[in-house]
Design a protein around this motif. Structure first.
Motif, PDB file in Angstrom:
ATOM      1  N   PRO A   1       0.818  -1.219   0.000  1.00  0.00           N
ATOM      2  CA  PRO A   1       0.000   0.000   0.000  1.00  0.00           C
ATOM      3  C   PRO A   1       0.850   1.267   0.000  1.00  0.00           C
ATOM      4  CG  PRO A   1       0.044  -0.980   2.192  1.00  0.00           C
ATOM      5  CD  PRO A   1       0.784  -1.929   1.291  1.00  0.00           C
ATOM      6  N   ILE A   2       0.368   2.306  -0.695  1.00  0.00           N
ATOM      7  CA  ILE A   2       0.986   3.639  -0.643  1.00  0.00           C
ATOM      8  C   ILE A   2       0.083   4.500   0.238  1.00  0.00           C
ATOM      9  CG2 ILE A   2       1.689   5.670  -1.986  1.00  0.00           C
ATOM     10  CD1 ILE A   2       1.788   3.756  -4.440  1.00  0.00           C
ATOM     11  N   ARG A   3       0.603   4.938   1.361  1.00  0.00           N
ATOM     12  CA  ARG A   3      -0.212   5.690   2.326  1.00  0.00           C
ATOM     13  C   ARG A   3       0.163   7.165   2.288  1.00  0.00           C
ATOM     14  NH1 ARG A   3      -3.034   2.177   5.542  1.00  0.00           N
ATOM     15  NH2 ARG A   3      -2.321   0.005   5.460  1.00  0.00           N
ATOM     16  N   LYS A   4      -0.862   8.034   2.348  1.00  0.00           N
ATOM     17  CA  LYS A   4      -0.632   9.477   2.315  1.00  0.00           C
ATOM     18  C   LYS A   4      -1.494  10.180   3.353  1.00  0.00           C
ATOM     19  CE  LYS A   4       0.753   9.883  -2.548  1.00  0.00           C
ATOM     20  NZ  LYS A   4       0.459  10.477  -3.853  1.00  0.00           N
ATOM     21  N   GLY A   5      -1.061  11.405   3.693  1.00  0.00           N
ATOM     22  CA  GLY A   5      -1.859  12.243   4.592  1.00  0.00           C
ATOM     23  C   GLY A   5      -1.689  11.890   6.052  1.00  0.00           C
ATOM     24  N   VAL A   6      -2.303  12.706   6.892  1.00  0.00           N
ATOM     25  CA  VAL A   6      -2.216  12.549   8.355  1.00  0.00           C
ATOM     26  C   VAL A   6      -2.796  11.210   8.799  1.00  0.00           C
ATOM     27  CG1 VAL A   6      -2.932  13.526  10.575  1.00  0.00           C
ATOM     28  CG2 VAL A   6      -2.352  15.040   8.678  1.00  0.00           C
ATOM     29  N   PHE A   7      -3.879  10.801   8.147  1.00  0.00           N
ATOM     30  CA  PHE A   7      -4.562   9.575   8.558  1.00  0.00           C
ATOM     31  C   PHE A   7      -4.026   8.332   7.843  1.00  0.00           C
ATOM     32  CE2 PHE A   7      -7.632  13.024   9.261  1.00  0.00           C
ATOM     33  CZ  PHE A   7      -7.819  12.879  10.631  1.00  0.00           C
ATOM     34  N   ARG A   8      -2.960   8.511   7.061  1.00  0.00           N
ATOM     35  CA  ARG A   8      -2.292   7.401   6.379  1.00  0.00           C
ATOM     36  C   ARG A   8      -3.263   6.563   5.562  1.00  0.00           C
ATOM     37  NH1 ARG A   8       2.139   8.683   5.533  1.00  0.00           N
ATOM     38  NH2 ARG A   8       3.088   6.632   5.534  1.00  0.00           N
ATOM     39  N   THR A   9      -4.127   7.236   4.844  1.00  0.00           N
ATOM     40  CA  THR A   9      -5.089   6.518   3.996  1.00  0.00           C
ATOM     41  C   THR A   9      -4.371   5.965   2.759  1.00  0.00           C
ATOM     42  OG1 THR A   9      -5.656   8.627   2.947  1.00  0.00           O
ATOM     43  CG2 THR A   9      -7.119   7.843   4.699  1.00  0.00           C
ATOM     44  N   ILE A  10      -4.882   4.861   2.257  1.00  0.00           N
ATOM     45  CA  ILE A  10      -4.258   4.201   1.110  1.00  0.00           C
ATOM     46  C   ILE A  10      -4.608   4.954  -0.171  1.00  0.00           C
ATOM     47  CG2 ILE A  10      -4.191   2.079  -0.262  1.00  0.00           C
ATOM     48  CD1 ILE A  10      -4.687   0.537   2.353  1.00  0.00           C
ATOM     49  N   ALA A  11      -3.563   5.464  -0.840  1.00  0.00           N
ATOM     50  CA  ALA A  11      -3.761   6.257  -2.057  1.00  0.00           C
ATOM     51  C   ALA A  11      -3.476   5.446  -3.321  1.00  0.00           C
ATOM     52  CB  ALA A  11      -2.849   7.478  -2.027  1.00  0.00           C
ATOM     53  N   GLY A  12      -2.907   4.266  -3.157  1.00  0.00           N
ATOM     54  CA  GLY A  12      -2.600   3.429  -4.306  1.00  0.00           C
ATOM     55  C   GLY A  12      -1.846   2.185  -3.857  1.00  0.00           C
TER      56      GLY A  12
END
Length: 321
Positions: A16-27
């Motif tokens: 998983p590629i995680r982004k943002g403060v909440f580490r949401t999966i972006a790809g």
């Protein structure tokens, strides 16, 4: 062909590629994308491909050092991709690994005898006296004096450290060993010694290898069969002799054309591929290789080719066939 030792079916490993403060999966990084192959008892399967094509990830996932996203790994009639970590531990002694870097793969704070005996301790095999005897035996077998077992890794050269890594794998009497770029970090003169050692040990202990390498000349020497990966996909598998005589996939043909020939008068047609390897985050539609393929057809960008058997034991994923 010998008995099938391990069978990998539709193996997938995405990171998983995680982004943002909440580490949401972006790809997702599609490191291994639906590959299937078998390894037979007593053989060496050579696995080749460019850096980042998923060779090492496939090997780590096969041994559950990385958890598979999906797919099956059949070993001794059981799908080890779906068993508990506790049960998987029982299989670990059969499945050993030798790593690329002989400097970072050995704990610098542990004596050699403890490094090699660690697996025996974890699996509760033998008492301490027999363990030390076993450590001495495997050290001698890989070409290092048993008197060296009280020394630390920094006291050995790179080639000697790789021999210690081999001894560590041998100590548990494994059925299959993954050699992940096991000779690529060594000097050329040492490399040939280690390769010959691998072949001797295979005969002596009936070992099975998955041998990962960049160097096709090494693969040609050590392997019974060759498998080629590109961008997370398996594109060709064939017996070594047949592979080098009749390479079928355009990517594999480009790899073979780059192998140096020890004849200055021989003029080989070098196949130069345009562009760079696409990102595994967003691989091309259809055949992953089509943006760089010199034989590309219209169907290549629309449909993914099936991985099919063209001749006995020769599998290819290409619309040309």
């Amino acid at each position: 062909m010998n008995n099938r030792l391990i069978s990998v079916k539709n193996l997938v490993k995405y990171f998983p590629i995680r982004k943002g403060v909440f580490r949401t999966i972006a790809g997702w990084v599609k490191a291994v994308d639906d590959i299937s192959f078998d390894i037979y008892e007593g053989e060496t399967l050579g696995l080749v491909g460019e850096s980042g094509c998923g060779k090492s990830t496939a090997a780590l996932t096969m041994f559950r050092l990385e958890e598979p996203t999906s797919g099956e790994i059949i070993y001794q009639g059981e799908n080890i991709a779906r068993i508990s970590k506790k049960k998987m531990r029982d299989y670990r002694k059969d499945l050993q690994m030798i790593f690329q870097d002989p400097y970072s793969s050995l704990n610098p704070r542990m004596k050699i005898k403890n490094i090699i005996a660690e697996g025996l301790v974890v699996h509760n095999l033998l008492d301490n006296k027999k363990r030390m005897k076993k450590v001495g035996e495997v050290l001698e077998r890989v070409g290092i004096s048993a008197n060296s077992m009280d020394r630390f890794p920094h006291e050995f050269s790179g080639g000697q450290r790789q021999r210690i890594g081999i001894a560590r794998a041998l100590a548990l009497d494994p059925k299959i060993i993954i050699c992940d770029e096991a000779v690529s970090a060594l000097d050329v003169s040492i490399r040939s010694q280690i390769i010959n050692l691998f072949k001797e040990l295979q005969k002596e202990f009936n070992l099975t290898y998955l041998f990962i390498a960049h160097d096709l000349s090494v693969i040609k020497f050590v392997s019974d069969r060759v498998a080629v990966m590109y961008l997370g996909k398996m594109v060709e598998i064939a017996p070594t002799k047949k592979f080098f005589q009749k390479t079928m996939h355009p990517y594999a043909q480009a790899l073979v054309s780059a192998v140096p020939v020890p004849n200055p008068d021989y003029k080989r047609h070098r196949i130069l591929l345009p562009g760079d390897v696409p990102s595994p985050v967003d691989p091309p539609k259809g055949c992953h290789f089509h943006p760089r393929c010199p034989k590309v057809m219209e169907i290549c960008s629309k449909a993914e080719p099936e991985f099919i058997e063209i001749e006995e034991g020769h599998f290819v994923a290409c619309h040309l066939y």
